[in-house]
Design a protein around this motif. Structure first.
Motif, short mmCIF file in Angstrom:
data_model
loop_
_atom_site.label_atom_id
_atom_site.label_comp_id
_atom_site.label_asym_id
_atom_site.label_seq_id
_atom_site.Cartn_x
_atom_site.Cartn_y
_atom_site.Cartn_z
N ASP A 35 63.81 0.08 13.40
CA ASP A 35 63.68 -1.03 12.50
C ASP A 35 63.55 -0.17 10.94
OD1 ASP A 35 63.35 -2.83 14.54
OD2 ASP A 35 61.33 -2.94 14.65
N GLU A 36 63.31 0.93 10.79
CA GLU A 36 62.95 1.73 9.63
C GLU A 36 64.12 2.27 9.15
OE1 GLU A 36 60.23 1.48 7.69
OE2 GLU A 36 59.36 0.14 8.97
N GLY A 37 65.05 2.30 9.87
CA GLY A 37 66.59 3.09 9.60
C GLY A 37 67.79 2.34 10.17
N LYS A 38 68.22 1.30 9.26
CA LYS A 38 69.54 0.48 9.80
C LYS A 38 70.80 1.24 9.02
CE LYS A 38 67.45 -3.72 11.16
NZ LYS A 38 67.10 -5.12 11.20
N THR A 39 70.55 2.14 8.05
CA THR A 39 71.75 2.70 7.27
C THR A 39 71.69 4.20 7.58
OG1 THR A 39 70.91 2.57 5.07
CG2 THR A 39 71.90 0.64 5.84
N THR A 244 69.15 -8.65 10.66
CA THR A 244 67.98 -8.67 10.28
C THR A 244 67.22 -8.45 11.67
OG1 THR A 244 67.71 -11.02 10.71
CG2 THR A 244 68.21 -10.36 8.47
N TYR A 245 67.84 -8.52 12.65
CA TYR A 245 66.96 -8.38 13.89
C TYR A 245 66.01 -7.03 14.39
CZ TYR A 245 71.02 -11.74 15.23
OH TYR A 245 71.80 -12.72 15.15
N LYS A 246 64.92 -7.21 14.82
CA LYS A 246 64.09 -5.81 15.18
C LYS A 246 64.55 -5.75 16.37
CE LYS A 246 62.04 -6.81 11.25
NZ LYS A 246 62.33 -5.86 9.82
N ALA A 247 64.01 -4.30 16.80
CA ALA A 247 64.17 -3.97 17.93
C ALA A 247 63.03 -4.62 18.92
CB ALA A 247 64.11 -2.47 18.08
N LYS A 248 63.72 -5.15 20.04
CA LYS A 248 62.68 -6.01 21.13
C LYS A 248 63.11 -5.39 22.44
CE LYS A 248 60.63 -9.20 19.79
NZ LYS A 248 59.30 -9.42 19.60
N ASP A 249 61.86 -5.63 23.24
CA ASP A 249 62.17 -5.40 24.69
C ASP A 249 62.86 -6.61 25.41
OD1 ASP A 249 60.32 -3.22 24.67
OD2 ASP A 249 58.61 -4.04 25.51
N VAL A 250 63.73 -6.46 26.33
CA VAL A 250 64.63 -7.18 26.91
C VAL A 250 63.92 -7.37 28.30
CG1 VAL A 250 66.90 -7.73 27.57
CG2 VAL A 250 66.50 -6.76 25.25
N GLY A 251 63.91 -8.76 28.98
CA GLY A 251 63.76 -8.81 30.12
C GLY A 251 62.42 -9.06 30.50
N PHE A 252 61.79 -9.60 31.47
CA PHE A 252 60.49 -9.91 32.06
C PHE A 252 59.80 -8.50 32.26
CE2 PHE A 252 62.38 -13.92 33.50
CZ PHE A 252 61.32 -14.80 32.67
N ASP A 253 60.65 -7.54 32.89
CA ASP A 253 59.92 -6.38 32.98
C ASP A 253 59.85 -5.20 31.77
OD1 ASP A 253 62.75 -5.32 32.94
OD2 ASP A 253 62.60 -5.01 35.11
N ALA A 255 62.10 -3.38 30.70
CA ALA A 255 62.82 -2.03 31.00
C ALA A 255 63.87 -1.78 29.83
CB ALA A 255 63.56 -2.35 32.34
N LEU A 256 64.38 -2.77 29.06
CA LEU A 256 65.41 -2.52 28.40
C LEU A 256 65.15 -2.71 26.85
CD1 LEU A 256 68.21 -4.40 30.37
CD2 LEU A 256 67.44 -2.06 30.44
N ILE A 257 65.71 -2.12 25.79
CA ILE A 257 65.52 -2.44 24.20
C ILE A 257 66.80 -3.13 23.77
CG2 ILE A 257 64.83 -1.52 22.09
CD1 ILE A 257 63.89 0.82 23.65
N GLY A 258 66.59 -4.17 23.29
CA GLY A 258 67.73 -4.84 22.35
C GLY A 258 67.67 -4.61 20.85
N ALA A 259 68.74 -4.03 20.23
CA ALA A 259 68.33 -3.66 18.79
C ALA A 259 69.92 -3.57 18.16
CB ALA A 259 67.60 -2.60 18.43
N TYR A 260 69.93 -3.61 16.77
CA TYR A 260 71.03 -3.03 16.10
C TYR A 260 71.07 -1.72 15.89
CZ TYR A 260 73.96 -2.05 12.10
OH TYR A 260 74.65 -1.19 11.27
N GLY A 261 72.17 -0.97 16.14
CA GLY A 261 72.30 0.44 15.75
C GLY A 261 71.96 1.24 16.77
N HIS A 262 71.83 0.94 18.08
CA HIS A 262 71.81 1.95 19.18
C HIS A 262 73.07 3.08 19.14
CE1 HIS A 262 68.38 0.08 21.42
NE2 HIS A 262 69.10 -0.94 21.67
N ASP A 263 73.97 2.59 18.84
CA ASP A 263 75.19 3.66 18.52
C ASP A 263 75.19 4.11 17.23
OD1 ASP A 263 77.38 4.96 18.91
OD2 ASP A 263 78.93 3.30 18.80
N ASP A 264 74.56 5.23 16.79
CA ASP A 264 74.33 6.44 17.87
C ASP A 264 72.91 6.77 17.57
OD1 ASP A 264 74.81 8.14 19.81
OD2 ASP A 264 75.21 9.76 18.33
N ARG A 265 72.10 5.79 16.83
CA ARG A 265 70.79 6.24 16.59
C ARG A 265 69.97 6.51 17.91
NH1 ARG A 265 71.20 1.86 12.37
NH2 ARG A 265 72.73 3.12 11.10
N VAL A 266 70.31 5.71 19.08
CA VAL A 266 69.83 5.98 20.44
C VAL A 266 69.89 7.61 20.79
CG1 VAL A 266 71.60 5.56 21.96
CG2 VAL A 266 69.30 5.05 22.48
#
Length: 458
Positions: A35-39, A244-253, A255-266
């Motif tokens: 969320d803090e580093g989108k560029t 503008t999307y923030k990083a959020k948990d995905v799914g009831f459990d 287990a996953l993270i949805g976000a902009y920029g996983h490639d390649d900040r992950v």
């Protein structure tokens, strides 16, 4: 299944309570980082601050390094090198390099962007990296970057992230009128020159001349009053539109993270946090956070820039040893992502040789396209070295290719490092919907990547 057969391991199936807590706790720090580093500029600033808190000092050319030193080189605010000098002889032990990239696909403003059409102020753009253009229409976008004003002052821009900020927008056709558009191939539904940003709609009615009572003039007036800008300042600006999307948990459990920029900040986040968390000062370690990977690693902040070899040369010079020897005995993990197997699109991936979500860090022996074109293709000895290293340190890992043969392909920074006589292989996280404005990864895979990098460093 026979004990002789190979089987992937699902991290969540074998993780105990303590491991699950570690996975989920680590993910929280990663989400904040996203969320803090989108560029690339924002990531550099964020990591430099963290590095200084860990005792890292700026490096300058000619500085003599010694065992225990912790330095960083900030290349133009867009490319960062973190270096910790170990006790081992760098001529014999080389440098342990983890090279990731911090740029992501996005929409950039052109240098002369502003225009008006039918009482709408719009801005022309040029997309950056391999995007699917239709995915970027009708989503909320924020404006990030830097402007060098006429007087030389630098203006940092981040508009659209706070709740009170306006956002920006690319329009698309309504389905009622989109019959012809819908008949086009998906990749041609929206053209590159059609990715125009909506900037405003109110005319500048206070203008003395009727010709200045335009929406564009009103936008310029706002930019001047709020930021001291004139239209010419766009000529010396780097401004990008990102979701503008923030990083959020995905799914009831969760287990996953949805976000902009996983490639390649992950891979970038595990790289530098592993360095900060590795206490054993034996190996000399370099973590690279590169720019421009998405467009071929070109330019002064890309992995092909001589700055990488220059810094290795500075390390060698500090100890009076051969740079060639340092390179020959170094090892590198090209920390980049692979395509995760998606059950919605199984036809593009070969199941036996795909990377799977939540099955640990992915090792990609070769990338490229068709007949491995454009790939460094790591040798069996280096894969064997990593295999033993991960086994000895309890790292859960898997192998995978980027799609079926002849279906597609892609590249990383690996070949540029391998070309310098450094053993290199791609290691990273499996990503769903790679290059989309919102990608998905597994928390378990992020954590296993962190563990893999720590094992490599220590």
């Amino acid at each position: 299944m026979s004990e002789l057969a190979y089987k992937r391991t699902n991290v969540y199936e074998v993780a105990d309570e303590a491991k699950m807590k570690a996975i989920f706790d680590y993910a929280e720090g990663y989400k904040t980082f996203l969320d803090e580093g989108k560029t690339e500029r924002e990531v550099c600033a964020y990591v430099v601050k963290a590095a200084e808190e860990k005792g890292y000092k700026p490096f300058t050319f000619g500085m003599k390094l010694k065992a225990g030193d912790k330095v960083y080189y900030n290349n133009r605010g867009k490319n960062l090198y973190l270096i910790r000098i170990g006790s081992a002889d760098v001529a014999k032990d080389g440098v342990r390099i983890v090279a990731s990239h911090i740029d992501s696909p996005r929409i950039d403003l052109k240098q002369v962007p502003l225009y008006e059409a039918e009482n709408i102020a719009l801005a022309k753009t040029h997309y950056y990296g391999g995007i699917r253009k239709y995915q970027w229409a009708t989503i909320p976008l924020a404006l990030h970057g830097a402007v060098i004003l006429k007087n030389g002052d630098k203006l940092e821009v981040k508009i659209g992230e706070d709740e009170s900020d306006p956002i920006f927008y690319i329009s698309d056709l309504l389905p009622h009128l989109a019959a012809k558009q819908s008949a086009r191939p998906l990749g041609e539904a929206i053209e590159g020159e059609g990715l125009n940003i909506w900037f405003g709609n109110i005319p500048y009615t206070a203008a003395e001349n009727d010709k200045d009572k335009t929406v564009k003039e009103n936008v310029l007036k706002i930019l001047n009053e709020k930021y001291g800008m004139v239209e010419e300042d766009f000529l010396s600006a780097e401004l990008s539109l990102v979701p503008t999307y923030k990083a959020k948990d995905v799914g009831f459990d969760r287990a996953l993270i949805g976000a902009y920029g996983h490639d390649d900040r992950v891979c970038s986040y595990p790289a530098y946090t592993a360095l900060f968390d590795t206490e054993t000062p034996e190996h000399t370690i370099m973590v690279v956070l590169a720019d421009k990977e998405e467009i071929g690693s070109e330019g002064v902040s890309g992995m092909q820039c001589a700055i990488f070899s220059d810094l290795l040369g500075e390390i060698a010079a500090s100890f009076g040893v051969s740079t060639a020897a340092v390179r020959a005995n170094s090892k590198c993990l090209s920390a980049d992502v692979n395509a995760g197997f998606d059950p919605n699109f199984p036809e593009v991936l070969e199941k036996q040789n795909a990377t799977y979500i939540s099955h640990g860090v992915g090792v990609t022996k070769f990338t490229g396209a068709r007949g491995k074109s454009g790939s460094s293709d790591a040798d069996a000895e280096y894969v064997g070295y990593l295999r033993k290293l991960f086994a000895d340190n309890g790292v859960i890992w898997q192998t995978g290719e980027l799609g079926k043969v002849d279906v597609g392909g892609g590249g990383t920074v690996a070949k540029y490092i391998a070309n310098m006589n450094i053993d290199t292989i791609d290691v990273g996280v499996a990503v769903i919907s790679m290059h989309a404005p919102y990608e998905v990864v597994s928390k378990a895979d992020v954590y296993e990547t962190y563990l893999a990098f720590k094992a490599f460093m220590k």
